[in-house]
Design a protein around this motif. Sequence first.
Motif, PDB file in Angstrom:
ATOM      1  N   UNK A   1       0.849  -1.182   0.000  1.00  0.00           N
ATOM      2  CA  UNK A   1       0.000   0.000   0.000  1.00  0.00           C
ATOM      3  C   UNK A   1       0.886   1.234   0.000  1.00  0.00           C
ATOM      4  N   UNK A   2       0.533   2.212  -0.805  1.00  0.00           N
ATOM      5  CA  UNK A   2       1.244   3.488  -0.848  1.00  0.00           C
ATOM      6  C   UNK A   2       0.313   4.547  -0.287  1.00  0.00           C
ATOM      7  N   UNK A   3       0.872   5.500   0.427  1.00  0.00           N
ATOM      8  CA  UNK A   3       0.074   6.536   1.068  1.00  0.00           C
ATOM      9  C   UNK A   3       0.420   7.878   0.454  1.00  0.00           C
ATOM     10  N   UNK A   4      -0.621   8.636   0.089  1.00  0.00           N
ATOM     11  CA  UNK A   4      -0.458   9.950  -0.516  1.00  0.00           C
ATOM     12  C   UNK A   4      -1.262  10.971   0.280  1.00  0.00           C
ATOM     13  N   UNK A   5      -0.724  12.154   0.498  1.00  0.00           N
ATOM     14  CA  UNK A   5      -1.515  13.186   1.160  1.00  0.00           C
ATOM     15  C   UNK A   5      -2.640  13.657   0.234  1.00  0.00           C
ATOM     16  N   UNK A   6      -3.788  13.944   0.824  1.00  0.00           N
ATOM     17  CA  UNK A   6      -4.930  14.384   0.026  1.00  0.00           C
ATOM     18  C   UNK A   6      -5.471  15.727   0.483  1.00  0.00           C
ATOM     19  N   UNK A   7      -4.792  16.381   1.407  1.00  0.00           N
ATOM     20  CA  UNK A   7      -5.240  17.691   1.867  1.00  0.00           C
ATOM     21  C   UNK A   7      -6.257  17.600   2.981  1.00  0.00           C
ATOM     22  N   UNK A   8      -7.137  18.569   3.035  1.00  0.00           N
ATOM     23  CA  UNK A   8      -8.161  18.601   4.077  1.00  0.00           C
ATOM     24  C   UNK A   8      -9.228  17.549   3.826  1.00  0.00           C
ATOM     25  N   UNK A   9      -9.753  16.991   4.899  1.00  0.00           N
ATOM     26  CA  UNK A   9     -10.775  15.945   4.781  1.00  0.00           C
ATOM     27  C   UNK A   9     -12.082  16.495   4.229  1.00  0.00           C
ATOM     28  N   UNK A  10     -12.351  17.777   4.443  1.00  0.00           N
ATOM     29  CA  UNK A  10     -13.590  18.362   3.937  1.00  0.00           C
ATOM     30  C   UNK A  10     -13.573  18.527   2.421  1.00  0.00           C
ATOM     31  N   UNK A  11     -12.404  18.761   1.838  1.00  0.00           N
ATOM     32  CA  UNK A  11     -12.265  18.907   0.385  1.00  0.00           C
ATOM     33  C   UNK A  11     -10.995  18.202  -0.076  1.00  0.00           C
TER      34      UNK A  11
END
Length: 100
Positions: A65-75
């Motif tokens: 599994x690779x993990x990537x940041x996706x920013x804020x959970x709301x957007x």
Amino acid sequence: MNSTTTVLPIFGEDTEHAEADVEAPPVALGMAAAAARLVAYRYTQFEDGEPRALLVVDCPFCDHQHIHPAGRASTPRVCPRTSRCVGRPTGVYYFPAVNP
């Protein structure tokens, strides 16, 4: 008492040439779709205290599994995204859809 003497070759004096193992060039794996899911977490280092999101991707090339940041959970920033596999750098994966 019998004794025998063996002459060992010194560097550069080998009488037989040992064949070195030849590695095949890396195979170009191309691009493949990967399943991804969104995971929310709270990171206390940000002053706003808003939950953040990570994209956890099931890599089709190395079965990790690779993990990537996706920013804020709301957007969160989710699609379309591509990335390169760390374990098999010739493989590029994309995640067309993300499951929450």
